[in-house]
Design a protein around this motif. Structure first.
Motif, PDB file in Angstrom:
ATOM      1  N   ASP A  88     -13.277  -8.075 -15.353  1.00  0.00           N
ATOM      2  CA  ASP A  88     -13.584  -9.501 -15.295  1.00  0.00           C
ATOM      3  C   ASP A  88     -12.406 -10.328 -15.813  1.00  0.00           C
ATOM      4  OD1 ASP A  88     -14.581 -12.049 -15.406  1.00  0.00           O
ATOM      5  OD2 ASP A  88     -16.453 -11.515 -16.424  1.00  0.00           O
ATOM      6  N   THR A  89     -11.688 -10.956 -14.874  1.00  0.00           N
ATOM      7  CA  THR A  89     -10.484 -11.691 -15.269  1.00  0.00           C
ATOM      8  C   THR A  89     -10.817 -12.931 -16.090  1.00  0.00           C
ATOM      9  OG1 THR A  89     -10.603 -12.774 -13.123  1.00  0.00           O
ATOM     10  CG2 THR A  89      -9.047 -10.942 -13.334  1.00  0.00           C
ATOM     11  N   LYS A  90     -12.032 -13.457 -15.939  1.00  0.00           N
ATOM     12  CA  LYS A  90     -12.421 -14.618 -16.741  1.00  0.00           C
ATOM     13  C   LYS A  90     -12.787 -14.195 -18.163  1.00  0.00           C
ATOM     14  CE  LYS A  90     -11.989 -18.188 -14.014  1.00  0.00           C
ATOM     15  NZ  LYS A  90     -13.055 -18.591 -13.091  1.00  0.00           N
ATOM     16  N   ARG A  91     -13.461 -13.036 -18.270  1.00  0.00           N
ATOM     17  CA  ARG A  91     -13.846 -12.568 -19.605  1.00  0.00           C
ATOM     18  C   ARG A  91     -12.615 -12.131 -20.405  1.00  0.00           C
ATOM     19  NH1 ARG A  91     -17.344  -8.062 -22.166  1.00  0.00           N
ATOM     20  NH2 ARG A  91     -18.565  -9.289 -23.632  1.00  0.00           N
ATOM     21  N   THR A  92     -11.536 -11.828 -19.723  1.00  0.00           N
ATOM     22  CA  THR A  92     -10.262 -11.626 -20.400  1.00  0.00           C
ATOM     23  C   THR A  92      -9.808 -13.009 -20.854  1.00  0.00           C
ATOM     24  OG1 THR A  92      -9.710  -9.713 -19.056  1.00  0.00           O
ATOM     25  CG2 THR A  92      -7.865 -10.892 -20.074  1.00  0.00           C
ATOM     26  N   HIS A  93      -9.991 -13.290 -22.121  1.00  0.00           N
ATOM     27  CA  HIS A  93      -9.687 -14.634 -22.601  1.00  0.00           C
ATOM     28  C   HIS A  93      -9.315 -14.606 -24.078  1.00  0.00           C
ATOM     29  CE1 HIS A  93     -13.774 -14.194 -24.098  1.00  0.00           C
ATOM     30  NE2 HIS A  93     -13.729 -15.353 -24.716  1.00  0.00           N
ATOM     31  N   ALA A  94      -8.663 -15.675 -24.489  1.00  0.00           N
ATOM     32  CA  ALA A  94      -8.254 -15.797 -25.888  1.00  0.00           C
ATOM     33  C   ALA A  94      -8.655 -17.174 -26.389  1.00  0.00           C
ATOM     34  CB  ALA A  94      -6.753 -15.604 -26.027  1.00  0.00           C
ATOM     35  N   ASN A 126     -20.006 -26.746 -32.139  1.00  0.00           N
ATOM     36  CA  ASN A 126     -19.092 -25.941 -31.331  1.00  0.00           C
ATOM     37  C   ASN A 126     -19.677 -25.600 -29.967  1.00  0.00           C
ATOM     38  OD1 ASN A 126     -18.574 -25.232 -34.344  1.00  0.00           O
ATOM     39  ND2 ASN A 126     -16.700 -24.702 -33.270  1.00  0.00           N
ATOM     40  N   GLN A 127     -18.804 -25.558 -28.973  1.00  0.00           N
ATOM     41  CA  GLN A 127     -19.201 -25.053 -27.661  1.00  0.00           C
ATOM     42  C   GLN A 127     -19.421 -23.537 -27.767  1.00  0.00           C
ATOM     43  OE1 GLN A 127     -20.723 -25.033 -24.861  1.00  0.00           O
ATOM     44  NE2 GLN A 127     -19.408 -26.531 -23.851  1.00  0.00           N
ATOM     45  N   SER A 128     -20.355 -23.015 -26.961  1.00  0.00           N
ATOM     46  CA  SER A 128     -20.603 -21.576 -26.956  1.00  0.00           C
ATOM     47  C   SER A 128     -19.538 -20.867 -26.135  1.00  0.00           C
ATOM     48  CB  SER A 128     -21.964 -21.289 -26.339  1.00  0.00           C
ATOM     49  OG  SER A 128     -22.962 -21.932 -27.085  1.00  0.00           O
ATOM     50  N   ASP A 129     -19.170 -19.680 -26.597  1.00  0.00           N
ATOM     51  CA  ASP A 129     -18.295 -18.839 -25.807  1.00  0.00           C
ATOM     52  C   ASP A 129     -19.192 -18.002 -24.899  1.00  0.00           C
ATOM     53  OD1 ASP A 129     -16.510 -17.117 -24.703  1.00  0.00           O
ATOM     54  OD2 ASP A 129     -15.446 -16.664 -26.568  1.00  0.00           O
ATOM     55  N   ALA A 130     -19.524 -18.573 -23.738  1.00  0.00           N
ATOM     56  CA  ALA A 130     -20.484 -17.925 -22.838  1.00  0.00           C
ATOM     57  C   ALA A 130     -19.921 -16.654 -22.218  1.00  0.00           C
ATOM     58  CB  ALA A 130     -20.897 -18.911 -21.742  1.00  0.00           C
ATOM     59  N   LEU A 131     -18.613 -16.449 -22.335  1.00  0.00           N
ATOM     60  CA  LEU A 131     -18.014 -15.222 -21.811  1.00  0.00           C
ATOM     61  C   LEU A 131     -18.309 -14.040 -22.720  1.00  0.00           C
ATOM     62  CD1 LEU A 131     -14.587 -16.811 -20.905  1.00  0.00           C
ATOM     63  CD2 LEU A 131     -16.335 -16.066 -19.283  1.00  0.00           C
ATOM     64  N   GLU A 132     -18.623 -14.333 -23.968  1.00  0.00           N
ATOM     65  CA  GLU A 132     -18.901 -13.270 -24.930  1.00  0.00           C
ATOM     66  C   GLU A 132     -20.345 -12.797 -24.860  1.00  0.00           C
ATOM     67  OE1 GLU A 132     -16.938 -11.400 -27.170  1.00  0.00           O
ATOM     68  OE2 GLU A 132     -15.673 -12.130 -25.564  1.00  0.00           O
ATOM     69  N   GLY A 133     -21.216 -13.605 -24.307  1.00  0.00           N
ATOM     70  CA  GLY A 133     -22.596 -13.171 -24.192  1.00  0.00           C
ATOM     71  C   GLY A 133     -23.460 -14.327 -23.749  1.00  0.00           C
ATOM     72  N   GLY A 137     -16.230 -14.280 -14.383  1.00  0.00           N
ATOM     73  CA  GLY A 137     -15.600 -14.247 -13.064  1.00  0.00           C
ATOM     74  C   GLY A 137     -16.412 -13.424 -12.079  1.00  0.00           C
ATOM     75  N   PRO A 138     -15.947 -13.358 -10.814  1.00  0.00           N
ATOM     76  CA  PRO A 138     -16.706 -12.690  -9.756  1.00  0.00           C
ATOM     77  C   PRO A 138     -16.997 -11.208 -10.038  1.00  0.00           C
ATOM     78  CG  PRO A 138     -14.583 -13.540  -8.943  1.00  0.00           C
ATOM     79  CD  PRO A 138     -14.750 -14.039 -10.323  1.00  0.00           C
ATOM     80  N   ARG A 156     -23.878 -12.978 -14.714  1.00  0.00           N
ATOM     81  CA  ARG A 156     -23.424 -14.245 -14.153  1.00  0.00           C
ATOM     82  C   ARG A 156     -24.386 -14.661 -13.036  1.00  0.00           C
ATOM     83  NH1 ARG A 156     -21.212 -13.945  -9.037  1.00  0.00           N
ATOM     84  NH2 ARG A 156     -20.343 -11.950  -8.344  1.00  0.00           N
ATOM     85  N   PRO A 157     -24.417 -15.958 -12.731  1.00  0.00           N
ATOM     86  CA  PRO A 157     -25.206 -16.406 -11.591  1.00  0.00           C
ATOM     87  C   PRO A 157     -24.481 -16.068 -10.289  1.00  0.00           C
ATOM     88  CG  PRO A 157     -24.099 -18.269 -12.635  1.00  0.00           C
ATOM     89  CD  PRO A 157     -23.809 -17.074 -13.472  1.00  0.00           C
ATOM     90  N   PRO A 158     -25.151 -16.154  -9.119  1.00  0.00           N
ATOM     91  CA  PRO A 158     -24.523 -15.761  -7.860  1.00  0.00           C
ATOM     92  C   PRO A 158     -23.404 -16.698  -7.422  1.00  0.00           C
ATOM     93  CG  PRO A 158     -26.738 -16.615  -7.477  1.00  0.00           C
ATOM     94  CD  PRO A 158     -26.575 -16.493  -8.945  1.00  0.00           C
ATOM     95  N   PHE A 159     -23.462 -17.925  -7.896  1.00  0.00           N
ATOM     96  CA  PHE A 159     -22.477 -18.918  -7.452  1.00  0.00           C
ATOM     97  C   PHE A 159     -21.331 -19.018  -8.457  1.00  0.00           C
ATOM     98  CE2 PHE A 159     -26.193 -20.734  -9.543  1.00  0.00           C
ATOM     99  CZ  PHE A 159     -25.627 -21.278 -10.677  1.00  0.00           C
ATOM    100  N   SER A 160     -20.230 -19.598  -8.012  1.00  0.00           N
ATOM    101  CA  SER A 160     -19.130 -19.792  -8.941  1.00  0.00           C
ATOM    102  C   SER A 160     -19.102 -21.256  -9.382  1.00  0.00           C
ATOM    103  CB  SER A 160     -17.796 -19.401  -8.289  1.00  0.00           C
ATOM    104  OG  SER A 160     -17.501 -20.316  -7.262  1.00  0.00           O
ATOM    105  N   VAL A 161     -18.591 -21.440 -10.592  1.00  0.00           N
ATOM    106  CA  VAL A 161     -18.529 -22.794 -11.140  1.00  0.00           C
ATOM    107  C   VAL A 161     -17.072 -23.225 -11.158  1.00  0.00           C
ATOM    108  CG1 VAL A 161     -19.029 -24.221 -13.161  1.00  0.00           C
ATOM    109  CG2 VAL A 161     -20.562 -22.330 -12.570  1.00  0.00           C
TER     110      VAL A 161
END
Lengths: 259, 406
Positions: free
Chosen positions: B94-100, B138-145, B183-184, B189-194
């Motif tokens: 997951d290229t989106k979950r790869t994040h810093a 704080n905003q949630s880090d939705a990529l973490e869970g 990411g895809p 994740r939901p079926p659609f992309s944001v």
């Protein structure tokens, strides 16, 4: 006949007085011990906790702490963990109360949350050690009732031997036996008896030092559990007294930034 | 020349501190003018999804690595503090979950009853376990869970004043952090992309518009209480679409008042959180109430067992990503209080109307002095089609993690 009644009432009274005397003496000694340690205001120290299991395997924990003396109430204290590394920065804050349960909060850095701890957990182990929370919390006179037993020598020191009974129903002990040094009222040894009145643990104080030419602190406290064969020793160092601490240093904000 | 040598030694010393955990422990002395601490952890996760993904590109097994360094500096007798906490994840697919992210990077000054901080901070408000309705800074880090427990760092100026009657916190924030989605090739994740580039804010607001917040909190005997108010861009995005395929996020301008309350009576902790939020679109009220009972030192074993029960209400209903609109939570916590700090926590969240159920279990154990092993599982049963979670219904997983702390 009247005389006879008077005599028997008199006898009953003296018997009652005689029976109460050990309790009074016991309380007096405990009060003197507390008074001898009054007025330290604030202090800080470092602590290395060594856990030894039945097979002699050793685990080491490091922490440091601050305390503030509160007049006519229990003390406020904070303990911050340095090792093991995964709990580093975890800090606990306790407001001791002379009567009733203490207030306790825990800061967990991993989730950035301050959590209130259920205050009735007195008998549980502290950090996997042989010390229970109630063994480490501030020893207020009001937390026990007392009975004087005898004079006895411990570690070559002349001591008063007392029995004390926890007031709290959630204590893990039926009774403790405490030996106070006759000279300076510092504790030398404590035996803990569980709810079934079986000997559970023995705590020995050693390497006493006097700080601010007044307050005695044991640099080593060793707890031996007779029922599971495990030991925990606490080695205190870097004692400082009269440090710059105020009430607001014991707040949830202060707990969060404690390092 | 001497000075130069000293510098080289300092650099070497800091390198050693960084690499040798045992050394790091020994340096904790408050006497030097600048006291410094470097710590952190490195973690490897293996996540397995028994069911195939519902959407193209998803996998069943994911490896990922996490690095969380921390630097703490203290000077001026502890009156000045600099704190840095970084976070980085590399995900196998997951290229989106790869994040810093910079979780924290702030300077704090303490003056008597005041604390002032400038920089990126993490602030948590609240007391309940299953949901955090009051927590908003704080905003949630939705990529973490998708449980949204992890947070992104928020730039702010934060002043905290502690008079006799509690603590007053003032926050002025800018640079809004957008919620990011997997990411895809990612799961959960939901079926659609944001499309993050088409994000909209209410009115003429943008990322740089200020958000303001204030909170009063106090501990009074058995009570811990907090009253808060927030004005600014909502942290929870609205998903918008014109064609049902391409989505973008919209952030409303909101006013939110919150109350969090906790009472500690012996072995029982009573907890409650309540919010009232208004925006041009809608008024929202939500609350969580419940408690936790702890059986401590069971049969002198040293083990504590906690039982938790909470009820969640939110008038947003099925619009909620969390789906916690009318849901019960039941959970338990085991703390073994052994030298390896073994613990276990587990819980279920059940919708009162359609019995859609979600569970989380987690067990931790320290290995040696500086390693930690974690098993975690999270998943879904019986999810009704009306719930947002229906889109994630095949994404139950089990995860094994090994972390090294330094």
């Amino acid at each position: 006949m009247k005389n006879l009644i008077r005599v028997s009432i008199g006898l009953a009274f003296s018997a009652a007085i005689f029976a109460f005397a050990p309790a009074q003496t016991g309380l007096e000694i405990a009060v003197k011990a507390e008074k001898a340690d009054n007025g330290w205001v604030s202090s800080s120290n470092r602590l290395v906790m060594t856990l030894t299991n039945r097979n002699g395997q050793i685990t080491i924990r490091q922490m440091h702490g601050y305390s503030l003396e509160v007049e006519n109430e229990g003390d406020k204290s904070m303990t911050i963990f340095d090792t093991p590394r995964d709990v580093k920065g975890t800090a606990s804050m306790t407001f001791t109360h002379k009567t009733g349960d203490d207030d306790q909060w825990l800061f967990l850095p991993a989730i950035d949350r301050v959590k209130r701890i259920s205050s009735s957990n007195k008998s549980g182990p502290f950090m996997g050690s042989e010390f229970a929370f109630e063994d480490l919390s501030s020893q207020e006179v009001e937390k026990y009732t007392y009975k004087y037993i005898s004079d006895e020598s411990v570690n070559g020191q002349d001591c008063y031997k007392l029995e004390r009974y926890p007031v709290s129903k959630t204590s893990g002990y039926k009774r403790n036996i405490v030996w106070y040094n006759k000279d300076n009222f510092r504790p030398e040894k404590v035996e803990f008896y569980d709810r079934k009145d079986a000997l559970l643990k023995t705590l020995t104080y050693s390497k006493y030092n006097q700080y601010a030419s007044e307050y005695w602190r044991a640099n080593t406290m060793k707890m031996v559990n007779h029922q599971n064969g495990k030991e925990t020793s606490l080695a205190f160092s870097d004692y400082q007294f009269g440090i710059d601490l105020v009430d607001s240093d014991f707040s949830q904000n202060a707990l969060k930034r404690a390092k | 020349m001497k000075l130069f040598k000293w510098e080289v030694m300092l650099v070497m010393a800091s390198f050693l501190t960084f690499s040798l955990s045992s050394f790091a422990q020994e340096t904790k002395k408050k006497e030097p003018k600048i006291y410094k601490e470097v710590s952190g952890n490195f973690k490897v996760d293996y996540r397995y999804f028994p069911e195939d993904g519902l959407y193209d590109g998803q996998h069943n097994e994911y490896f990922s690595m996490v690095f969380q360094p921390e630097i703490y500096l203290e000077w001026n007798k502890g009156k000045d503090i600099l704190q840095f906490t970084g976070f980085g994840r590399i995900d196998q697919y997951d290229t989106k979950r790869t994040h810093a992210d910079v979780r924290e990077l702030y300077w704090q000054h303490i003056y008597k009853k005041w604390e002032v901080s400038v920089g990126v901070k993490k602030i948590f408000w609240g007391v309940t376990e299953s949901n955090h309705v009051v927590d908003i800074i704080n905003q949630s880090d939705a990529l973490e869970g998708f449980d949204l427990e992890q947070k992104l760092g928020q730039p702010m100026v934060h002043a905290s004043w502690s008079p006799k009657w509690g603590t007053l916190d003032f926050y002025a924030m800018t640079y809004f952090r957008q919620m990011k989605f997997p990411g895809p090739q990612g799961r959960l994740r939901p079926p659609f992309s944001v499309d993050q580039s088409r994000t909209t804010f209410e009115g003429n607001r943008d990322e740089y518009s200020p958000d303001l917040a204030v909170r009063w909190s106090n501990s009074m005997g058995i009570f811990d209480i907090g009253l808060s108010h927030f004005y600014g861009s909502s942290r929870a995005p609205l998903l918008e679409t014109k064609d049902g395929v391409n989505f973008n996020t919209h952030y409303e301008l909101i006013n939110q008042s919150g109350l969090d309350l906790q009472a500690s009576t012996g072995s029982m902790l009573w907890k409650g959180e309540l919010i009232y939020r208004v925006s041009d679109r809608k008024s929202i009220n939500a609350f969580t109430v419940g408690g936790e009972y702890t059986f401590s030192n069971i049969y002198k074993s040293g083990i504590d067992i906690g039982l938790m029960a909470e009820y969640n209400y939110d008038n947003r209903g099925i619009e909620l990503i969390s789906s916690m609109d009318d849901d019960f939570f039941f959970g338990t916590r085991f703390a073994f209080n052994d030298r390896q700090s073994t613990d276990f926590v587990g819980g279920v969240i059940i919708d009162r109307n359609n019995q859609s159920t979600r569970y989380v279990v987690e067990a931790n154990r320290r290995i040696g002095d500086s390693w930690k092993f974690t098993i975690e599982s999270s998943g879904f049963f019986n999810i009704a089609k009306s719930e947002f979670l229906y889109l994630l219904r095949n994404d139950s997983f089990i995860q094994f993690s090994l972390a090294k702390y330094f």
